[in-house]
Design a protein around this motif. Structure first.
Motif, mmCIF file in Angstrom:
data_model
loop_
_atom_site.group_PDB
_atom_site.id
_atom_site.type_symbol
_atom_site.label_atom_id
_atom_site.label_comp_id
_atom_site.label_asym_id
_atom_site.label_seq_id
_atom_site.Cartn_x
_atom_site.Cartn_y
_atom_site.Cartn_z
ATOM 1 N N ILE A 19 31.412 46.261 48.459
ATOM 2 C CA ILE A 19 32.820 45.708 49.511
ATOM 3 C C ILE A 19 33.838 45.146 48.815
ATOM 4 N N TYR A 20 33.484 43.862 47.925
ATOM 5 C CA TYR A 20 34.451 42.736 46.961
ATOM 6 C C TYR A 20 34.455 42.901 45.865
ATOM 7 N N GLY A 21 33.699 44.125 45.710
ATOM 8 C CA GLY A 21 34.310 44.257 43.403
ATOM 9 C C GLY A 21 35.648 44.085 43.559
ATOM 10 N N ASN A 22 36.707 44.079 43.823
ATOM 11 C CA ASN A 22 38.106 43.942 43.952
ATOM 12 C C ASN A 22 38.443 42.313 43.682
ATOM 13 N N GLN A 23 37.402 41.336 44.087
ATOM 14 C CA GLN A 23 38.224 39.844 44.626
ATOM 15 C C GLN A 23 37.275 39.450 43.646
ATOM 16 N N VAL A 24 37.249 39.572 42.655
ATOM 17 C CA VAL A 24 36.730 38.252 41.673
ATOM 18 C C VAL A 24 38.192 37.546 40.804
ATOM 19 N N TYR A 25 38.050 36.378 41.090
ATOM 20 C CA TYR A 25 39.250 35.181 41.055
ATOM 21 C C TYR A 25 39.297 33.823 40.970
ATOM 22 N N PRO A 26 39.515 33.762 39.751
ATOM 23 C CA PRO A 26 39.849 32.005 38.735
ATOM 24 C C PRO A 26 40.234 31.159 39.679
ATOM 25 N N SER A 27 39.494 29.372 39.144
ATOM 26 C CA SER A 27 39.941 28.484 40.057
ATOM 27 C C SER A 27 40.081 27.074 39.602
ATOM 28 N N PHE A 46 45.730 54.861 53.831
ATOM 29 C CA PHE A 46 45.186 54.752 52.461
ATOM 30 C C PHE A 46 45.074 55.632 51.535
ATOM 31 N N ALA A 47 45.450 56.659 51.901
ATOM 32 C CA ALA A 47 46.448 57.390 51.583
ATOM 33 C C ALA A 47 47.353 57.489 50.245
ATOM 34 N N ALA A 48 47.765 57.127 50.812
ATOM 35 C CA ALA A 48 49.491 56.331 50.309
ATOM 36 C C ALA A 48 48.968 55.270 49.696
ATOM 37 N N ALA A 49 48.054 54.653 50.224
ATOM 38 C CA ALA A 49 48.956 52.832 49.501
ATOM 39 C C ALA A 49 47.754 52.885 47.815
ATOM 40 N N ILE A 50 46.793 53.325 48.531
ATOM 41 C CA ILE A 50 46.083 53.859 47.264
ATOM 42 C C ILE A 50 46.556 54.872 46.129
ATOM 43 N N ASN A 51 47.122 55.320 46.678
ATOM 44 C CA ASN A 51 47.502 56.738 45.409
ATOM 45 C C ASN A 51 48.797 55.993 44.742
ATOM 46 N N ASP A 52 49.117 55.405 45.245
ATOM 47 C CA ASP A 52 50.903 54.585 44.032
ATOM 48 C C ASP A 52 50.391 53.754 43.732
ATOM 49 N N LYS A 53 49.396 54.106 42.625
ATOM 50 C CA LYS A 53 48.975 53.198 41.505
ATOM 51 C C LYS A 53 49.157 51.963 40.938
ATOM 52 N N GLU A 54 50.932 52.198 40.328
ATOM 53 C CA GLU A 54 51.329 51.114 39.806
ATOM 54 C C GLU A 54 51.592 50.202 41.243
ATOM 55 N N TRP A 55 51.538 50.589 42.158
ATOM 56 C CA TRP A 55 51.647 48.980 43.661
ATOM 57 C C TRP A 55 50.299 48.862 43.411
ATOM 58 N N ARG A 56 49.679 49.912 44.092
ATOM 59 C CA ARG A 56 48.039 49.001 44.223
ATOM 60 C C ARG A 56 47.848 48.706 43.886
ATOM 61 N N ASP A 57 48.023 48.404 42.412
ATOM 62 C CA ASP A 57 47.953 47.034 41.051
ATOM 63 C C ASP A 57 48.087 46.385 41.178
ATOM 64 N N TRP A 58 49.671 46.471 41.323
ATOM 65 C CA TRP A 58 50.254 45.064 41.435
ATOM 66 C C TRP A 58 49.654 44.280 42.400
ATOM 67 N N PHE A 59 49.422 45.082 44.090
ATOM 68 C CA PHE A 59 48.272 44.502 45.319
ATOM 69 C C PHE A 59 47.846 43.989 44.560
ATOM 70 N N LEU A 60 46.554 44.543 43.949
ATOM 71 C CA LEU A 60 45.293 43.810 44.444
ATOM 72 C C LEU A 60 45.542 42.792 43.099
ATOM 73 N N GLU A 61 46.194 43.080 41.566
ATOM 74 C CA GLU A 61 46.244 41.716 41.383
ATOM 75 C C GLU A 61 46.753 40.629 42.116
ATOM 76 N N GLU A 62 48.246 40.423 42.424
ATOM 77 C CA GLU A 62 48.869 39.615 43.369
ATOM 78 C C GLU A 62 47.720 38.795 44.997
#
Ligand SMILES: Cc1ncc(COP(=O)(O)O)c(C=O)c1O
Length: 432
Positions: free
Chosen positions: A226-234, A311-327
């Motif tokens: 569940i936390y696979g997309n949340q690896v961050y540097p510190s 979720f269909a709206a959020a995860i289908n908008d790939k450009e926005w979604r990838d920006w969101f995950l990064e931010e």
């Protein structure tokens, strides 16, 4: 009182011991406007760092369709791109599985916890067990227990051994051998990667070792990602190792393991700070029976239509979604740094995490202030009391071999983290 089943009577007793944080009355919780003196609970992994961004996006982009108001089984036959298509695609894009995740080899359900509960029901008879190393995410206990009454056997690994390393495997084997004599029958092992509460990823060789163990003892391997997309540097771990999904590894070849034993749960709710919407996915790429059973189990226990639309709206908008995950990762990293700085200031040892939404600190020295000669349980109770009095709450990591470790969920707006830390200073008796 009207009749309750024997299992319900047993369950009533269990509930009290499961998640102590739940015992706090709702009106005691902090709210900046309605209850500013209330308790800031830093124990539940809910990510508020991106909530305003997510809310704004959803208000503008979510479209409710007539099908969203129907039973999910009608809805999923109706509109073309529901989360049943979008979520597998999301996993494919972010976890890079070797074999694509599809509607056919996965099941979408109302939360990862609920899917774990259903899964346990499919593979364990009453009183049989899953196994996990300590420390572990406290929610696994109730998820296994209800509704299937699956036990969670906790494997203690000595503190000098990293529980995420493959050196932990012999301890799992010992537990299996013991349970062959004394019970309960162990049917599977849970691996939480990235780990909650330690906030680190398993080395690939450990995942292979777990899969080999599953094969050797005829077990299921359930990997919670569940936390696979949340690896961050510190500053503590500037170059964290990447998260590698079990789906991306050739476990059948590397571990000589029947792929039908391997199952992964994941979902976007932690990524988007929206755990209340209830969504998760279980992927079992070589076990059609499990998929068939779960498909049936989630027929009426399904994700709600509005959750599907959001979720269909959020995860289908790939450009926005990838920006969101990064931010989101950037903000998590920034918030973690606030905790690191605070721990350094007060010389509180902090465990170098780099994944998830929580930090682990060792409060051994602080606990000493609550009665050097008292038993650990008494000191911890006194500390909890002091925290509640100061209007803040963090909880121990849970059945940890290092019993003085506490987990703080830090993914809150800066002003809330700062207020919580200020209150912790008061509770701990620290000067600023
Ligand atoms: C590791 C882990 N798995 C599962 C869950 C529960 O997920 P859900 O809200 O989707 O049931 C949590 C929630 O904190 C978690 O930390």
């Amino acid at each position: 009182m009207p009749h309750l089943s024997r299992r319900a009577r047993e369950r009533v007793v269990e509930i009290d011991s499961e998640l102590p944080i739940m015992k706090l009355l709702p009106e005691r919780f902090h709210d900046s406007v309605l209850n500013p003196e209330g308790v800031i609970a830093m124990g539940i992994a809910e990510n508020a760092l991106m909530t305003p961004v997510f809310t704004e996006y959803i208000e503008k982009n979510m479209r409710l369709h007539a099908d969203h108001f129907k039973y999910h089984l009608t809805a999923r036959r109706g509109h073309a791109h529901s989360t049943e298509d979008a979520l597998p695609e999301y996993i494919n894009d972010t976890f890079h599985p070797r074999i694509p995740v599809t509607r056919q080899n996965s099941v979408v359900g109302p939360g990862v916890g609920s899917l774990i509960g259903e899964f346990c029901w499919q593979v364990c008879d009453d009183g049989e067990a899953f196994m996990i190393t300590a420390p572990f995410y406290g929610g696994f206990q109730p998820d296994c227990q209800y509704p299937s009454r699956t036990k969670l056997v906790v494997v203690d690994v000595p503190p000098e051994i990293d529980p995420l390393s493959k050196d932990a495997i012999p301890y799992l084997e010992q537990t299996i051998e013991k349970s062959k004599v004394n019970g309960p029958t162990i049917r599977g092992v849970i691996l939480c990667n990235p780990h909650n509460p330690l906030g680190r990823v398993y080395p690939e060789e450990s995942i292979v070792a777990y899969a080999s163990l599953a094969e050797k003892y005829d077990l299921h391997l359930l990997v919670d990602e569940i936390y696979g997309n949340q690896v961050y540097p510190s500053s503590l771990v500037p170059n964290p190792p990447p998260f590698v999904s079990a789906l991306a590894m050739d476990l059948p070849m590397l571990a000589k393991c029947d792929p039908a034993r391997i199952h992964v749960v994941a979902g976007p709710s932690k990524d988007f700070g929206a755990s209340g919407l209830r969504i998760g996915i279980l992927i079992s790429q070589h076990n059609p029976e499990i998929i068939k059973l779960l498909d049936s189990a989630t027929m009426l226990n399904a994700i709600p239509g509005p959750t599907d639309a959001i979720f269909a709206a959020a995860i289908n908008d790939k450009e926005w979604r990838d920006w969101f995950l990064e931010e989101s990762r950037r903000r998590i990293s920034e918030a973690y740094e606030v905790i690191v700085t605070w721990c350094n200031l007060h010389q509180i040892p902090i465990f170098p995490s780099y994944a998830g939404q929580f930090a682990v600190m060792d409060l051994a020295k602080i606990l000493e202030r609550f009665g050097e000669d008292k038993a650990m349980a008494e000191k911890k109770e006194a500390l909890t009391f002091a925290m509640l009095k100061a209007g803040v709450l963090i909880v121990p990591t849970g059945q940890d071999q290092s019993p003085t470790r506490y987990r703080i969920v830090f993914v809150r707006p800066k002003e809330i983290i700062e207020l919580a830390l200020y209150r912790l200073e008061a509770a701990f008796g620290l000067s600023k």
